[in-house]
Scaffold this motif. Structure first.
Motif, PDB file in Angstrom:
ATOM      1  N   ILE A  41      19.633  23.191  44.421  1.00  0.00           N
ATOM      2  CA  ILE A  41      18.642  23.563  45.686  1.00  0.00           C
ATOM      3  C   ILE A  41      18.118  24.680  45.635  1.00  0.00           C
ATOM      4  O   ILE A  41      16.971  24.890  46.539  1.00  0.00           O
ATOM      5  N   PHE A  42      18.133  25.845  45.625  1.00  0.00           N
ATOM      6  CA  PHE A  42      17.417  26.773  45.344  1.00  0.00           C
ATOM      7  C   PHE A  42      15.905  26.463  44.484  1.00  0.00           C
ATOM      8  O   PHE A  42      14.954  27.288  45.127  1.00  0.00           O
ATOM      9  N   ILE A  43      16.386  26.322  43.767  1.00  0.00           N
ATOM     10  CA  ILE A  43      14.967  25.283  42.632  1.00  0.00           C
ATOM     11  C   ILE A  43      13.505  24.376  43.871  1.00  0.00           C
ATOM     12  O   ILE A  43      12.980  24.692  43.830  1.00  0.00           O
ATOM     13  N   THR A  44      14.845  23.429  44.608  1.00  0.00           N
ATOM     14  CA  THR A  44      13.589  22.394  45.051  1.00  0.00           C
ATOM     15  C   THR A  44      12.700  23.619  46.441  1.00  0.00           C
ATOM     16  O   THR A  44      12.457  23.691  47.043  1.00  0.00           O
ATOM     17  N   GLY A  45      14.125  24.558  46.967  1.00  0.00           N
ATOM     18  CA  GLY A  45      13.675  25.345  48.527  1.00  0.00           C
ATOM     19  C   GLY A  45      12.190  26.172  47.941  1.00  0.00           C
ATOM     20  O   GLY A  45      11.207  26.170  48.651  1.00  0.00           O
ATOM     21  N   ILE A  46      11.929  26.400  46.812  1.00  0.00           N
ATOM     22  CA  ILE A  46      10.967  27.199  46.072  1.00  0.00           C
ATOM     23  C   ILE A  46       9.842  26.826  45.760  1.00  0.00           C
ATOM     24  O   ILE A  46       8.679  26.575  46.401  1.00  0.00           O
ATOM     25  N   ILE A  47       9.573  25.024  45.649  1.00  0.00           N
ATOM     26  CA  ILE A  47       8.853  24.638  45.170  1.00  0.00           C
ATOM     27  C   ILE A  47       8.434  23.717  46.718  1.00  0.00           C
ATOM     28  O   ILE A  47       7.152  23.997  46.987  1.00  0.00           O
ATOM     29  N   ALA A  48       9.775  23.500  47.769  1.00  0.00           N
ATOM     30  CA  ALA A  48       9.047  23.138  48.683  1.00  0.00           C
ATOM     31  C   ALA A  48       8.682  23.696  49.492  1.00  0.00           C
ATOM     32  O   ALA A  48       7.211  23.852  50.468  1.00  0.00           O
ATOM     33  N   GLY A  49       8.835  24.989  49.561  1.00  0.00           N
ATOM     34  CA  GLY A  49       8.227  26.413  50.391  1.00  0.00           C
ATOM     35  C   GLY A  49       6.870  26.372  49.689  1.00  0.00           C
ATOM     36  O   GLY A  49       5.318  27.228  50.699  1.00  0.00           O
ATOM     37  N   SER A  50       6.407  26.718  48.362  1.00  0.00           N
ATOM     38  CA  SER A  50       5.111  26.552  47.248  1.00  0.00           C
ATOM     39  C   SER A  50       4.190  25.679  48.189  1.00  0.00           C
ATOM     40  O   SER A  50       2.802  26.378  48.557  1.00  0.00           O
ATOM     41  N   ILE A  51       4.358  24.452  48.098  1.00  0.00           N
ATOM     42  CA  ILE A  51       4.100  23.257  48.655  1.00  0.00           C
ATOM     43  C   ILE A  51       3.577  23.244  50.360  1.00  0.00           C
ATOM     44  O   ILE A  51       2.022  23.069  50.676  1.00  0.00           O
ATOM     45  N   TYR A  52       4.472  24.453  50.868  1.00  0.00           N
ATOM     46  CA  TYR A  52       4.280  24.276  52.591  1.00  0.00           C
ATOM     47  C   TYR A  52       3.162  25.713  52.284  1.00  0.00           C
ATOM     48  O   TYR A  52       1.925  25.263  53.130  1.00  0.00           O
ATOM     49  N   MET A  54       0.537  25.943  50.074  1.00  0.00           N
ATOM     50  CA  MET A  54      -0.720  25.927  50.059  1.00  0.00           C
ATOM     51  C   MET A  54      -0.714  24.340  50.951  1.00  0.00           C
ATOM     52  O   MET A  54      -2.211  24.734  51.684  1.00  0.00           O
ATOM     53  N   TYR A  55       0.243  24.103  51.481  1.00  0.00           N
ATOM     54  CA  TYR A  55      -0.693  23.266  52.907  1.00  0.00           C
ATOM     55  C   TYR A  55      -1.375  23.969  53.780  1.00  0.00           C
ATOM     56  O   TYR A  55      -1.867  23.923  54.790  1.00  0.00           O
ATOM     57  N   VAL A  56      -0.866  25.028  54.433  1.00  0.00           N
ATOM     58  CA  VAL A  56      -1.200  25.851  55.020  1.00  0.00           C
ATOM     59  C   VAL A  56      -2.340  27.246  55.180  1.00  0.00           C
ATOM     60  O   VAL A  56      -2.924  26.880  55.921  1.00  0.00           O
ATOM     61  N   ASN A  57      -2.857  27.213  54.188  1.00  0.00           N
ATOM     62  CA  ASN A  57      -3.831  28.123  53.497  1.00  0.00           C
ATOM     63  C   ASN A  57      -4.764  26.798  53.397  1.00  0.00           C
ATOM     64  O   ASN A  57      -5.941  27.182  54.028  1.00  0.00           O
ATOM     65  N   PHE A  58      -4.412  25.957  52.956  1.00  0.00           N
ATOM     66  CA  PHE A  58      -5.840  25.003  53.085  1.00  0.00           C
ATOM     67  C   PHE A  58      -5.709  24.676  54.904  1.00  0.00           C
ATOM     68  O   PHE A  58      -6.956  24.312  55.135  1.00  0.00           O
ATOM     69  N   PHE A  59      -4.763  24.357  55.880  1.00  0.00           N
ATOM     70  CA  PHE A  59      -5.365  24.401  56.602  1.00  0.00           C
ATOM     71  C   PHE A  59      -5.866  25.481  57.462  1.00  0.00           C
ATOM     72  O   PHE A  59      -7.025  24.709  58.338  1.00  0.00           O
ATOM     73  N   LYS A  60      -5.427  25.935  57.530  1.00  0.00           N
ATOM     74  CA  LYS A  60      -6.432  27.378  57.652  1.00  0.00           C
ATOM     75  C   LYS A  60      -8.446  27.727  57.504  1.00  0.00           C
ATOM     76  O   LYS A  60      -9.062  28.141  57.975  1.00  0.00           O
ATOM     77  N   THR A  61      -8.000  27.618  55.797  1.00  0.00           N
ATOM     78  CA  THR A  61      -9.746  27.280  55.549  1.00  0.00           C
ATOM     79  C   THR A  61     -10.405  25.982  56.234  1.00  0.00           C
ATOM     80  O   THR A  61     -11.437  26.083  56.373  1.00  0.00           O
TER      81      THR A  61
END
Length: 166
Positions: A41-52, A54-61
């Protein structure tokens, strides 16, 4: 055939009950421990947080690029309009004071007769004006022929400076 399945099932139950009595419950069958589940669960959370992230940064850019593109288009349209009007300055204006620029070169005013309607003489003024905290390049076109004052139009929002060099 049905009886044979019943015998096999009965045999399986006898072996499982014997294993339970012997203390070997679940021998050979292993599940996930609580620690393993928490790590997953911890590893999945880290991966999901990283993807989120990246998505937010892409959207802002992407959003900032859209705003920049719109600003460039507005500026291009305004400069093309100004260019056309300045080139027409003096076109059948009937006066010597065709073009005037204020002392700090931040506004320009000129007279011209609209080529599309030769009977209409215009006094056009481009200047910077701040409205509600936003600086605009504004355009005001007064009709000299009918002595009517035109509206002041906001041409380019968020203009930072304006200089007319000649």
């Amino acid at each position: 055939m049905n009886n044979r399945h019943g015998q096999q099932f009965g045999s399986l139950l006898k072996r499982q009950s014997a294993a339970l009595r012997a203390g070997r419950a679940g021998a050979g069958i292993r599940g996930f421990s609580l620690v393993e589940l928490l790590v997953a669960i911890f590893i999945t959370g880290i991966i999901a947080g990283s993807i989120y992230t990246m998505y937010v940064n892409f959207f802002k850019t992407s959003h900032s690029q859209d705003i920049l593109l719109e600003a460039q288009q507005n500026a291009r349209v305004a400069v093309n309009m100004m260019e056309r009007e300045v080139l027409n300055a003096g076109y059948i204006a009937g006066t010597a004071d065709i073009l005037t620029v204020n002392t700090d070169a931040s506004q320009i005013e000129f007279l011209y007769t609209d080529p599309a309607d030769p009977g209409v003489r215009l006094r056009v003024k481009y200047a910077l004006a701040t409205v509600g905290g936003t600086t605009y390049l504004t355009r005001k076109a007064d009709n000299i022929t009918t002595a009517t004052s035109g509206n002041t139009d906001d041409v380019i929002p968020n203009a930072q400076s304006l200089a007319f060099l000649y």
